[in-house]
Design a protein around this motif. Sequence first.
Motif: not given
Length: 409
Positions: A179-183
């Motif tokens: 549930g995290a974003l990839l930057v």
Amino acid sequence: MKDHGKLGIESLCVHAGQHPDELYGGVSVPIYQSSTFAFESAAQGAARFSGADDGYKYTRLGNPTTSALEECVAQLEGGGQGLATASGMAAVSTVYLTFLGAGAHMVSTDSVYGPSRTLAERELSRFGVETTYVDTTDPANVARAIRPSTKLVYLETPGNPTLAISDIAACARIAHQAGALLVVDNTFCSPLLQRPLDLGADIVLHSMTKYLNGHSDVVAGILVTRQPDLLTRMKRVLVQVGGTIDPHQAWLVLRGIKTLALRVRAAEQTARRLAQDLATHPAVAWVRYPGLPSHPQHELAKTQMNGFGSMISFELKGGVEAGRLLMDSVRLCVLAVSLGGVETLIQHPASMTHASMGPEARRAAGITDGLVRLSVGIETYEDLRADLWQALDRVVTATTPQGEAQVGV
Ligand SMILES: *Cc1c(COP(=O)(O)O)cnc(C)c1O
């Protein structure tokens, strides 16, 4: 705006986001060097502030020159929307401030750009944000570091200055499962060599100071995403924090991007030859370049990147002293930090950019004492080779016992 989706990347560099100006037909995008924009009536002013009219109001909130640049880079990254910033670090801090808060956690590449790490460790930690730095070349390390509170997975690939390459698609899957974003910090590649959004990243960021502008005369950054809600959230933070790009800087970057494809390809050709050559010099212990089969992630580089770039790292056998001597011996290569410009830049992290990290943290991040970083420019290959050779020969002479005697004479 015209849809340039089907054009090749060289055409996009020249045309994306740009069209002859409506007033006089100027081919180059005008520089709207204005802090504020007049309304025709109170009603129009009200409509602009309510969002019913999307005209410009105030340059911190938006500017036509800046918008052209944002659209250009977004198209180069394969679509979506861009948000230009006053510097690469303004882009990094906008991402951190938008998606991290008290109790949140981030997993990040250990060999990340120094200030990206310092900002998290020294400043965000004061607000209750925790960060775990791992060697992201093994996605299992990322998976192991994930916590229920992880909001961001932050990759820099190739990493700085180790050129370690991380698998963007694999890390995107791990981030999304949690549930995290990839930057992804895509500064080292530019969109010409790597398009992280196509590989599953949610946000891509650049220091446009480097390849995108390419002329060592501007400091600027940008964020690109295909998810409008993420862009809205980041823009809200950016305009409050005030990390807005100046319209003239935005125009300079647009101008630089027109030759991005030519510059990146020319520098890469020279870098490939220099990387092979450097590996044969007696002062050099090893060379790290994504295009060499000796690079630990050479196979991944071949599939994930559209070329190997023009950053080379190499290790001098003589350690810190050899690094200092090399820096003092080059004549054509410019001794300076930064990268991605038309001129070849050389630097020695242990005595320069990463000196403040301390020897142990440096070793843990793979930054050895004799590591030299070369950002290859677009000069004549033979001239660069000759310059590096005379400087490396001096290092050999000075670090062999007879050589010391000679230098002493
Ligand atoms: C230079 C750089 C930054 C920071 O950009 P500035 O424009 O100097 O603020 C961030 N990431 C990478 C990989 C860089 O090389």
